[in-house]
Scaffold this motif. Structure first.
Motif, PDB file in Angstrom:
ATOM      1  N   PRO A 252       0.813  -1.221   0.000  1.00 12.68           N
ATOM      2  CA  PRO A 252       0.000   0.000   0.000  1.00 12.68           C
ATOM      3  C   PRO A 252       0.842   1.264   0.000  1.00 12.68           C
ATOM      4  CG  PRO A 252       0.006  -1.025   2.169  1.00 12.68           C
ATOM      5  CD  PRO A 252       0.679  -1.988   1.263  1.00 12.68           C
ATOM      6  N   VAL A 253       0.386   2.251  -0.774  1.00  9.48           N
ATOM      7  CA  VAL A 253       1.061   3.551  -0.848  1.00  9.48           C
ATOM      8  C   VAL A 253       0.008   4.639  -0.725  1.00  9.48           C
ATOM      9  CG1 VAL A 253       2.542   5.074  -2.208  1.00  9.48           C
ATOM     10  CG2 VAL A 253       2.806   2.588  -2.407  1.00  9.48           C
ATOM     11  N   LYS A 254       0.242   5.607   0.149  1.00  7.74           N
ATOM     12  CA  LYS A 254      -0.646   6.755   0.267  1.00  7.74           C
ATOM     13  C   LYS A 254      -0.362   7.723  -0.885  1.00  7.74           C
ATOM     14  CE  LYS A 254      -3.008   6.224   4.183  1.00  7.74           C
ATOM     15  NZ  LYS A 254      -4.484   6.317   4.254  1.00  7.74           N
ATOM     16  N   VAL A 255      -1.381   7.983  -1.689  1.00 11.32           N
ATOM     17  CA  VAL A 255      -1.219   8.851  -2.856  1.00 11.32           C
ATOM     18  C   VAL A 255      -2.341   9.888  -2.877  1.00 11.32           C
ATOM     19  CG1 VAL A 255      -0.123   7.010  -4.201  1.00 11.32           C
ATOM     20  CG2 VAL A 255      -2.604   7.358  -4.360  1.00 11.32           C
ATOM     21  N   PRO A 256      -2.168  10.991  -3.610  1.00 14.16           N
ATOM     22  CA  PRO A 256      -3.246  11.977  -3.711  1.00 14.16           C
ATOM     23  C   PRO A 256      -4.472  11.370  -4.408  1.00 14.16           C
ATOM     24  CG  PRO A 256      -1.165  12.885  -4.500  1.00 14.16           C
ATOM     25  CD  PRO A 256      -0.957  11.419  -4.339  1.00 14.16           C
ATOM     26  N   LYS A 257      -5.641  11.700  -3.906  1.00 14.04           N
ATOM     27  CA  LYS A 257      -6.862  11.211  -4.550  1.00 14.04           C
ATOM     28  C   LYS A 257      -7.007  11.830  -5.933  1.00 14.04           C
ATOM     29  CE  LYS A 257     -11.817  10.575  -3.824  1.00 14.04           C
ATOM     30  NZ  LYS A 257     -12.964  10.801  -2.906  1.00 14.04           N
ATOM     31  N   HIS A 258      -6.640  13.095  -6.041  1.00 11.72           N
ATOM     32  CA  HIS A 258      -6.702  13.799  -7.327  1.00 11.72           C
ATOM     33  C   HIS A 258      -5.347  14.463  -7.578  1.00 11.72           C
ATOM     34  CE1 HIS A 258     -11.016  13.138  -7.542  1.00 11.72           C
ATOM     35  NE2 HIS A 258     -11.134  13.623  -6.322  1.00 11.72           N
ATOM     36  N   PRO A 259      -4.353  13.709  -8.038  1.00 14.78           N
ATOM     37  CA  PRO A 259      -3.019  14.283  -8.246  1.00 14.78           C
ATOM     38  C   PRO A 259      -3.043  15.414  -9.264  1.00 14.78           C
ATOM     39  CG  PRO A 259      -3.188  12.096  -9.232  1.00 14.78           C
ATOM     40  CD  PRO A 259      -4.406  12.281  -8.409  1.00 14.78           C
ATOM     41  N   GLN A 260      -2.279  16.444  -8.967  1.00 11.73           N
ATOM     42  CA  GLN A 260      -2.248  17.640  -9.806  1.00 11.73           C
ATOM     43  C   GLN A 260      -0.890  17.885 -10.466  1.00 11.73           C
ATOM     44  OE1 GLN A 260      -5.128  19.525 -10.225  1.00 11.73           O
ATOM     45  NE2 GLN A 260      -6.092  17.906  -9.006  1.00 11.73           N
ATOM     46  N   ARG A 261       0.174  17.285  -9.928  1.00  7.92           N
ATOM     47  CA  ARG A 261       1.520  17.550 -10.424  1.00  7.92           C
ATOM     48  C   ARG A 261       2.286  16.215 -10.479  1.00  7.92           C
ATOM     49  NH1 ARG A 261       2.888  22.658 -10.665  1.00  7.92           N
ATOM     50  NH2 ARG A 261       5.126  22.191 -10.542  1.00  7.92           N
ATOM     51  N   VAL A 262       2.137  15.536 -11.586  1.00  4.21           N
ATOM     52  CA  VAL A 262       2.687  14.190 -11.721  1.00  4.21           C
ATOM     53  C   VAL A 262       4.005  14.210 -12.492  1.00  4.21           C
ATOM     54  CG1 VAL A 262       2.269  11.847 -12.594  1.00  4.21           C
ATOM     55  CG2 VAL A 262       0.366  13.211 -11.672  1.00  4.21           C
ATOM     56  N   VAL A 263       4.969  13.466 -11.991  1.00  5.27           N
ATOM     57  CA  VAL A 263       6.238  13.241 -12.696  1.00  5.27           C
ATOM     58  C   VAL A 263       6.290  11.778 -13.115  1.00  5.27           C
ATOM     59  CG1 VAL A 263       8.739  12.996 -12.398  1.00  5.27           C
ATOM     60  CG2 VAL A 263       7.598  15.073 -11.617  1.00  5.27           C
ATOM     61  N   VAL A 264       6.584  11.526 -14.393  1.00  3.25           N
ATOM     62  CA  VAL A 264       6.675  10.161 -14.915  1.00  3.25           C
ATOM     63  C   VAL A 264       8.104   9.898 -15.358  1.00  3.25           C
ATOM     64  CG1 VAL A 264       5.956   8.583 -16.740  1.00  3.25           C
ATOM     65  CG2 VAL A 264       4.268  10.034 -15.620  1.00  3.25           C
ATOM     66  N   LEU A 265       8.719   8.865 -14.776  1.00  2.03           N
ATOM     67  CA  LEU A 265      10.109   8.524 -15.086  1.00  2.03           C
ATOM     68  C   LEU A 265      10.173   7.205 -15.836  1.00  2.03           C
ATOM     69  CD1 LEU A 265      11.646   9.483 -11.629  1.00  2.03           C
ATOM     70  CD2 LEU A 265      11.837  10.773 -13.762  1.00  2.03           C
ATOM     71  N   SER A 266       9.244   6.981 -16.721  1.00  4.60           N
ATOM     72  CA  SER A 266       9.179   5.693 -17.412  1.00  4.60           C
ATOM     73  C   SER A 266       8.271   5.823 -18.621  1.00  4.60           C
ATOM     74  CB  SER A 266       8.657   4.619 -16.446  1.00  4.60           C
ATOM     75  OG  SER A 266       7.460   5.052 -15.840  1.00  4.60           O
ATOM     76  N   GLU A 267       7.609   4.736 -18.974  1.00  7.77           N
ATOM     77  CA  GLU A 267       6.842   4.654 -20.214  1.00  7.77           C
ATOM     78  C   GLU A 267       5.392   5.089 -20.095  1.00  7.77           C
ATOM     79  OE1 GLU A 267       5.359   0.260 -20.498  1.00  7.77           O
ATOM     80  OE2 GLU A 267       7.335   0.252 -19.587  1.00  7.77           O
ATOM     81  N   PHE A 268       4.998   5.664 -18.971  1.00 10.24           N
ATOM     82  CA  PHE A 268       3.576   5.875 -18.704  1.00 10.24           C
ATOM     83  C   PHE A 268       3.052   7.270 -19.025  1.00 10.24           C
ATOM     84  CE2 PHE A 268       5.322   2.894 -15.478  1.00 10.24           C
ATOM     85  CZ  PHE A 268       4.778   1.728 -15.997  1.00 10.24           C
ATOM     86  N   ALA A 269       3.859   8.107 -19.658  1.00  7.41           N
ATOM     87  CA  ALA A 269       3.407   9.475 -19.947  1.00  7.41           C
ATOM     88  C   ALA A 269       2.137   9.478 -20.795  1.00  7.41           C
ATOM     89  CB  ALA A 269       4.515  10.261 -20.643  1.00  7.41           C
ATOM     90  N   GLY A 270       2.089   8.621 -21.805  1.00 12.05           N
ATOM     91  CA  GLY A 270       0.914   8.564 -22.671  1.00 12.05           C
ATOM     92  C   GLY A 270      -0.333   8.106 -21.939  1.00 12.05           C
ATOM     93  N   ASN A 271      -0.161   7.226 -20.959  1.00 14.28           N
ATOM     94  CA  ASN A 271      -1.303   6.789 -20.150  1.00 14.28           C
ATOM     95  C   ASN A 271      -1.863   7.949 -19.340  1.00 14.28           C
ATOM     96  OD1 ASN A 271       0.847   4.401 -20.226  1.00 14.28           O
ATOM     97  ND2 ASN A 271      -1.183   3.487 -20.228  1.00 14.28           N
ATOM     98  N   VAL A 272      -0.967   8.714 -18.716  1.00 15.54           N
ATOM     99  CA  VAL A 272      -1.390   9.844 -17.895  1.00 15.54           C
ATOM    100  C   VAL A 272      -2.049  10.916 -18.757  1.00 15.54           C
ATOM    101  CG1 VAL A 272      -0.611  11.659 -16.313  1.00 15.54           C
ATOM    102  CG2 VAL A 272       0.420   9.381 -16.199  1.00 15.54           C
ATOM    103  N   LEU A 273      -1.477  11.195 -19.929  1.00 14.94           N
ATOM    104  CA  LEU A 273      -2.064  12.169 -20.837  1.00 14.94           C
ATOM    105  C   LEU A 273      -3.451  11.742 -21.282  1.00 14.94           C
ATOM    106  CD1 LEU A 273       1.026  13.000 -23.097  1.00 14.94           C
ATOM    107  CD2 LEU A 273      -0.115  14.569 -21.514  1.00 14.94           C
TER     108      LEU A 273
END
Length: 305
Positions: free
Chosen positions: A47-68
């Motif tokens: 388990p990881v505590k994360v923002p319910k509605h993240p506003q400032r995401v950094v992607v250090l891998s292949e997931f940028a297109g997913n987030v976009l």
């Protein structure tokens, strides 16, 4: 006038009470909002505590297109995302970052960091912001998007896209198989000069679409040699042994095309029959934006000729 003064005092007291109640309600509301801002995401590492509605995401891998695709704001991405022509407009103003430059990431003040399990400096990244990592290949390409949706509180949107994409890809596959034959084989290659690669059914470059959704056939030699790693390195001289009836050539704009001028290459049946289709090697990932591009290229290649 004497009657008016008590009335005014009463009015002041009522307004003051209302004001206090409003302040208390606002304070209570703020506390509730604050407690709702963080949620628990069940990552592959716990388990990881994360923002319910993240506003400032950094992607250090292949997931940028997913987030976009899910409409969540990015403030930093790695060099691969930055160099992807498909993301050029969407990533305007988004900083290029790497796990080797923690100071740059700190400056961006992220509220969520997404990376791969092999991303460097994960322990340090966790001190900057909640950090969630995924192991490459552990999840199917569509399941990966669903998980990103869960992480970003966008699971419903992710599921809707997945359902629609599968429907369109499978319908196109049915048309393609009808045109080229149910037994026709398709291979995917990449590289130039002295080194080529062939790919299995889960290694980007349109492989997931053609082999998993469209049910197109992989040459047996490719299937055998990619069953372990998902890809296999070969020399241009042995390409005929791996070439299907059709070839998808993932090609970089600056690739050395010399091997395509050799007799070995020219005598491959797929080459002779003009059954080689090129795809931009910079657009090789399997996020929704790239998959849409790949699906379009595949449909045009097989159905528009």
């Amino acid at each position: 006038m004497k009657k008016l003064i008590p009335f005014l005092l009463l009015l002041v007291l009522i307004l003051s009470a209302c004001g206090n109640q409003t302040t208390e309600d606002e304070g209570s509301s703020k506390k509730e909002d604050s407690s709702a801002k963080m949620v628990t995401y069940q990552s592959e590492n716990g388990p990881v505590k994360v923002p319910k509605h993240p506003q400032r995401v950094v992607v250090l891998s292949e997931f940028a297109g997913n987030v976009l695709n899910l409409g969540v704001n990015l403030v930093g991405v790695d060099q691969w995302a930055k160099s992807n022509p498909l993301f050029k407009d969407e990533l305007k103003g988004v900083e290029k970052v790497s796990a080797d430059n923690l100071e740059k990431i700190i400056e961006l003040n992220p509220d969520l960091i997404i990376g791969l399990s092999k991303t460097k400096n994960i322990d340090q990244l966790k001190k900057i912001a909640p950090t969630v990592t995924f192991t490459y290949g552990k999840l199917g390409y569509l399941e990966k998007h669903r998980e990103i949706g869960k992480l970003l509180n966008k699971e419903e949107k992710a599921n809707q896209w997945i359902k629609d994409f599968k429907k369109r890809a499978q319908a196109a596959g049915k048309k393609i198989r009808s045109k080229i034959g149910e037994d026709a084989t398709v291979s995917v290659i990449e590289g130039s000069g002295k080194q080529l690669y062939v790919f299995g059914d889960n290694w980007g470059r349109g492989t997931e679409i053609m082999y998993q959704e469209m049910k197109l056939n992989m040459p047996q030699k490719v299937k055998d040699m990619t069953s372990d790693k998902g890809y296999h390195a070969i020399s241009p001289e042995v390409l005929p042994k791996y070439a299907g009836d059709y070839i998808i050539f993932s090609k970089k704009p600056d690739a050395d095309p010399s091997f395509q001028k050799t007799d070995v290459y020219k005598n491959i049946p797929a080459v002779k029959n003009d059954h080689v289709f090129e795809i931009d090697a910079r657009k090789y990932l399997n996020d929704p934006i790239t998959l849409e591009y790949q699906l379009d290229v595949i449909k045009k290649a097989f159905l528009d000729k």
